[in-house]
Motif scaffolding. Structure first.
Motif, PDB file in Angstrom:
ATOM      1  N   ILE A  52       0.067   0.438 -43.201  1.00  0.00           N
ATOM      2  CA  ILE A  52      -0.497  -0.791 -43.398  1.00  0.00           C
ATOM      3  C   ILE A  52      -0.143  -0.881 -45.092  1.00  0.00           C
ATOM      4  CG2 ILE A  52      -2.784  -1.710 -41.638  1.00  0.00           C
ATOM      5  CD1 ILE A  52      -3.969   0.040 -44.134  1.00  0.00           C
ATOM      6  N   GLY A  53      -0.176  -2.191 -44.661  1.00  0.00           N
ATOM      7  CA  GLY A  53       0.571  -2.340 -46.831  1.00  0.00           C
ATOM      8  C   GLY A  53      -0.771  -3.298 -47.428  1.00  0.00           C
ATOM      9  N   ALA A  54      -0.779  -2.772 -48.985  1.00  0.00           N
ATOM     10  CA  ALA A  54      -1.396  -3.640 -49.906  1.00  0.00           C
ATOM     11  C   ALA A  54      -3.279  -3.868 -49.332  1.00  0.00           C
ATOM     12  CB  ALA A  54      -1.245  -5.336 -49.615  1.00  0.00           C
ATOM     13  N   VAL A  55      -3.514  -1.924 -49.548  1.00  0.00           N
ATOM     14  CA  VAL A  55      -5.115  -2.203 -49.319  1.00  0.00           C
ATOM     15  C   VAL A  55      -6.154  -2.215 -50.475  1.00  0.00           C
ATOM     16  CG1 VAL A  55      -7.013  -0.428 -48.696  1.00  0.00           C
ATOM     17  CG2 VAL A  55      -4.721   0.248 -47.245  1.00  0.00           C
ATOM     18  N   PRO A  56      -6.937  -3.463 -50.703  1.00  0.00           N
ATOM     19  CA  PRO A  56      -7.421  -3.906 -51.714  1.00  0.00           C
ATOM     20  C   PRO A  56      -8.383  -2.864 -52.303  1.00  0.00           C
ATOM     21  CG  PRO A  56      -8.087  -5.022 -50.212  1.00  0.00           C
ATOM     22  CD  PRO A  56      -7.053  -4.022 -48.992  1.00  0.00           C
TER      23      PRO A  56
END
Ligand SMILES: Cc1cc2nc3c(=O)[nH]c(=O)nc-3n(C[C@H](O)[C@H](O)[C@H](O)COP(=O)(O)OP(=O)(O)OC[C@H]3O[C@@H](n4cnc5c(N)ncnc54)[C@H](O)[C@@H]3O)c2cc1C
Length: 368
Positions: free
Chosen positions: A249-253
């Motif tokens: 999964i991408g771009a975990v804030p």
């Protein structure tokens, strides 16, 4: 359809915790999820003692699910290893097992479930693929997935992503991992490993995009390189990891905290606060936010959302600040060495740090 009871968008740990707490108090919440089947979301699968205590407080039974008891944190970096006893026992359990049990409990307690994918959300209205849903109170619990109209900011200078592979039960690996949560630290991330039910190993990593880019953006090349650099990790990976699917999964804030909201929209779980995953406290945050939102709604209805959000943000601040410091420390070359040295000479400090990076449970779930 207009509902007086809350409409909960997302039947993961946060949404189900809210549904259970509401239903136990006599409300009839409606859970909406995009999937009728419970999946196995990408997650480290480490359930902290705080997560376990809160789930017990909600009446979610886990004892029969065969999770793996975890008593020790093991840190690995640059050929060194340090062992720290955890403040209290934790559990390795797959998200499929946990999420299934939470959904079952929510439904058995009196919540209802409908399947729809929500595209847009605004006060009073969730627009789904199947139909529009109207409710005075909306609980937004879509976790990692943002819904149009309510997206979380993603302005990180150093974006991180999550990777996961699951390896089958194997005696050598099981013996190496028995009783432990392992964190293998490298420049730009960490690999977390824990045994789960049936002896399978959940291998999950958080990695800066730049570190993945150094392996040409290829997760398998990254794992291969990490194994070459770290013989302890290679021993856990064995050779069968090459047959496993690597999910991402991408771009975990990481570090996001929702400090405000509109009346009528309660933000839960990862939509409320995203703790760096090496703390293993995301599920506790999900459960705590669901239970606290339910309490506020029961006391003050839709109008209580902003008060809930401020209170939850303040509860989540300290654990997220500490976990962010820990993550920044261990993802650097010098920092990971320092963390290992500290764990070796003063394990009590690391243990204390692990305790302080936990979310305080809402009064309704505190152990009496
Ligand atoms: C790499 C990584 C490792 C982690 N490891 C750990 C760990 O070891 N321990 C820990 O405690 N935490 C860990 N976490 C954090 C943890 O996974 C999350 O904090 C937790 O899953 C949040 O729960 P949630 O209910 O908010 O969201 P989710 O678990 O993401 O659930 C959201 C639900 O909403 C549904 N949904 C999504 N979009 C829609 C839509 N548009 N319409 C309808 N339904 C929708 C989904 O199907 C799902 O059921 C990790 C996170 C990452 C990134």
């Amino acid at each position: 359809m207009r509902s007086a009871d809350p409409l909960i968008v997302g039947a993961g740990p946060a949404g189900c915790a809210a549904a259970i707490a509401l239903a136990r108090a006599g409300a009839r919440p409606l859970l909406l999820d995009r999937s009728a089947e419970v999946g196995d979301p990408l997650c480290g699968g480490f359930m902290s003692w705080r997560t376990l205590a809160q789930l017990e407080g909600l009446g979610v039974r886990l004892a029969d699910l065969g999770g793996h008891r975890v008593d020790q944190l093991r840190l690995f970096a640059k050929g060194r290893e340090a062992r720290v006893p955890l403040p209290q026992p934790a559990l390795g359990l797959s998200r499929h097992a946990l999420d299934s049990r939470m959904r079952e409990t929510a439904l058995a307690t009196g919540a209802r479930l409908e399947v729809d994918t929500i595209r847009t959300l605004a006060p009073g209205m969730a627009k789904g693929q199947r139909q529009d849903w109207q409710a005075e109170s909306l609980f937004l619990a879509t976790g990692k997935h943002d819904v149009r109209g309510q997206s979380r900011p993603r302005a990180s200078a150093k974006p991180a992503l999550g990777l996961r592979l699951r390896l089958p039960s194997e005696p050598t690996r099981e013996a190496l991992l028995d009783g432990a949560i392992e964190l293998h630290l490298f420049d730009g991330g960490y690999v977390g490993i824990v045994l789960q039910e049936g002896g399978s190993a959940n291998i999950c990593m958080a990695v800066r995009k730049s570190a993945l880019a150094a392996s040409n953006g290829d997760p398998a090349a990254l794992v291969e390189r990490l194994g070459e650099d770290n013989p302890s990790l290679a021993a856990r990976l064995g050779s069968d990891w090459r047959d496993a699917r690597i999910e991402s999964i991408g771009a975990v804030p990481y570090g996001h905290i929702a400090r405000q909201t509109e009346a009528g929209i309660f933000r839960l779980g990862d939509q409320a606060a995203v703790i760096p995953s090496l703390a293993g406290e995301g599920m506790a945050i999900a459960v705590a936010s669901g239970a606290l939102a339910a309490r506020h709604w029961l006391d003050g209805g839709a109008a209580a959302a902003p008060v809930f959000q401020r209170e939850f943000a303040s509860r989540a601040s300290r654990p997220i600040r500490l976990a962010s410091i820990g993550w920044r420390l261990v993802e650097s070359h010098l920092g990971s060495r320092a963390a290992l040295a500290l764990a070796g000479i003063a394990p009590g400090i690391v243990r204390q740090f692990a305790e302080m990076a936990r979310i305080p449970p809402p009064a309704s779930l505190a152990r009496r």
